[in-house]
Write a protein that holds these residues in place. Sequence first.
Motif, PDB file in Angstrom:
ATOM      1  N   UNK A  95       0.834  -1.204   0.000  1.00 55.73           N
ATOM      2  CA  UNK A  95       0.000   0.000   0.000  1.00 55.73           C
ATOM      3  C   UNK A  95       0.868   1.254   0.000  1.00 55.73           C
ATOM      4  N   UNK A  96       2.022   1.163   0.647  1.00 51.87           N
ATOM      5  CA  UNK A  96       2.918   2.316   0.713  1.00 51.87           C
ATOM      6  C   UNK A  96       3.640   2.572  -0.604  1.00 51.87           C
ATOM      7  N   UNK A 172      -6.270  -0.173  11.202  1.00 53.90           N
ATOM      8  CA  UNK A 172      -4.981   0.369  10.775  1.00 53.90           C
ATOM      9  C   UNK A 172      -4.461   1.347  11.837  1.00 53.90           C
ATOM     10  N   UNK A 173      -5.390   2.096  12.435  1.00 57.92           N
ATOM     11  CA  UNK A 173      -4.971   3.131  13.377  1.00 57.92           C
ATOM     12  C   UNK A 173      -4.994   2.639  14.824  1.00 57.92           C
ATOM     13  N   UNK A 282      -6.942   7.273   2.527  1.00 54.36           N
ATOM     14  CA  UNK A 282      -5.748   8.013   2.135  1.00 54.36           C
ATOM     15  C   UNK A 282      -4.797   8.219   3.301  1.00 54.36           C
ATOM     16  N   UNK A 285      -1.439   5.187   4.786  1.00 56.93           N
ATOM     17  CA  UNK A 285       0.019   5.231   4.637  1.00 56.93           C
ATOM     18  C   UNK A 285       0.652   6.246   5.565  1.00 56.93           C
ATOM     19  N   UNK A 286      -0.174   7.123   6.129  1.00 57.43           N
ATOM     20  CA  UNK A 286       0.390   8.184   6.965  1.00 57.43           C
ATOM     21  C   UNK A 286       0.132   7.943   8.435  1.00 57.43           C
ATOM     22  N   UNK A 287      -0.223   6.699   8.793  1.00 60.94           N
ATOM     23  CA  UNK A 287      -0.631   6.502  10.187  1.00 60.94           C
ATOM     24  C   UNK A 287       0.506   6.906  11.113  1.00 60.94           C
ATOM     25  N   UNK A 288       0.160   7.700  12.142  1.00 67.28           N
ATOM     26  CA  UNK A 288       1.207   8.233  12.993  1.00 67.28           C
ATOM     27  C   UNK A 288       1.841   7.149  13.870  1.00 67.28           C
TER      28      UNK A 288
ATOM     29  N   UNK B  19       4.428  11.240  15.040  1.00 64.38           N
ATOM     30  CA  UNK B  19       4.112  10.785  16.393  1.00 64.38           C
ATOM     31  C   UNK B  19       5.388  10.591  17.193  1.00 64.38           C
ATOM     32  N   UNK B  77       0.259   7.263  -3.959  1.00 69.20           N
ATOM     33  CA  UNK B  77       0.118   6.603  -2.671  1.00 69.20           C
ATOM     34  C   UNK B  77      -0.326   7.622  -1.627  1.00 69.20           C
TER      35      UNK B  77
END
Lengths: 288, 244
Positions: A95-96, A172-173, A282, A285-288, B19, B77
């Motif tokens: 996915x990334x 995911x989060x 969206x 891919x940016x999950x902290x 984070x 992406x």
Amino acid sequence: MRSEFQELWRFRELLFAMVERELKIRYKNSVLGFVWSLLMPLATILVMWLVFKVFLRNDTPNFSAYVLAAYLPYQFIQLAVLDSAQSVLISLPVVKKVYFPREILPLASVISNFIHLLLSLPIFFIFLFVIYATYGFEVSPFTWRMLFLPVLLVITFMLTAGMAFIISALNVFYEDVKYAVSLLLYIFFFLTPVMYFSENVFYALKDKPYGMLLYNLYHANPMAMLVTAYKKTLVPMGKIDPGGGEGLIPMLPMNWPMFGVTVAITLAFFFGGYALFNRMKWRFVERP
Amino acid sequence: MSTEIAIHIQDIHKEFLLSHSGSASLKTALLWWKRRQLEELKVLRGLTIEVKRGECVALVGRNGAGKSTLLSLLARVYKPTSGTITINGRIAPLLELGAGFHPDLTGQENALFNAMILGLSRKEATARIEPILAFAELEKYRDAPVRTYSSGMLARLGFSIAAHVDADILIVDEVLAVGDFAFERKCFAFIEEFKQKNGTILFVSHDREDVLQVSDRCIWLKDGQVEQEGDPLTVLDAYESGTA
């Protein structure tokens, strides 16, 4: 949402390739392969027959046929939801790197489990035939009501896909979601009339204060109404033992108003879940 | 816009939430004060780049300058925070070390599936299986699960798949040095041929020789902005003296 569906349609070949891949992976390293998927429900039915018919002395005729009719769809929902919960997280490395509609991931988990459900249906009908054969065919095991099965399957699929969208996106989060969901599915196995009947709930509650309210609340769980519908669709309506020493009582007819509520809840899950998934996808891919 | 332009990037901004508390969990969401530990990170700050069809552009810059973020934005992406990206043609990213390979599936099965992820139809992907395996020199091991492959074999297969999906634009993120010397030469030969066929390449590299050998133009990214662009030798010299 229309454009999202169109984009998904454009990538349908990839979706089917992913379903094929999931099925392949599952059976690559096991000798018995698909047999395992059948062993699980059959072993469950055997144990439930032993517990309810023998130990608890429930008198309901064809008890195991009813239980199997409900257990197969419940097992599908359970396995599909749990598989899909992990689907996005597992594929995060791809996915990334590459674009494709992310909803393909949970959908592939749901569809591959749905194929198992479809494959187990012929086994169900053989089981039904054998059960009725042992009773000497007092009534035919096959009725016109079975024609309703495709409708039930579509509703079951949409409900499960809706839950899969929500759960796979949230997981995911917050990886806690996966554990919460497996706990809920375990609890709802008992709060869904799989190994007993919707009628049991009715007779237990009907004379209690707020009994009908509680009865309807119980069936607001779309899985409760669905598995009841499977029982009434796949197995001829017979008599059940409501417990409490009242003897055998004919099954209640299908509760169509509550079934309508179930369809509405299913549509809300499916479209609402898809909308939520699209809002969140969206940020995967940016999950902290 | 002219079709001679392969990629047009107009005033792109990209921000991330960074984070400091480790992995995401429900706990983080429930403990509202942890929000304060989320820091906004501005990775790209108003980038405007144009790449012509058939051009090979190298991106250089220090870690965190935004090179990989830019490539990911091109691969669709990420969504940009603001700004527009216009791409003419099919874009294919080179997957590093077989991201998306499943260890239990065979090399052939993985190649088919990954070619489809990169945008081929099943028919097209099936037709390209033989060339992919041949280029990667893995015909003998096609039916072995890829968990038994060496890292060199995985990298070769990954490069070969991306090379065979008929992309108009290739995105290469530091994966040119795959496999042994002979395979590396094969990769460079492929890139030369790809350029001859008017293919566009955007690549990130820290290797001076690679950049000089392949690229027509070099862009130096610094803190999410274009610091300098132009002739590879000039930009590289400036970059190396500027960061030394």
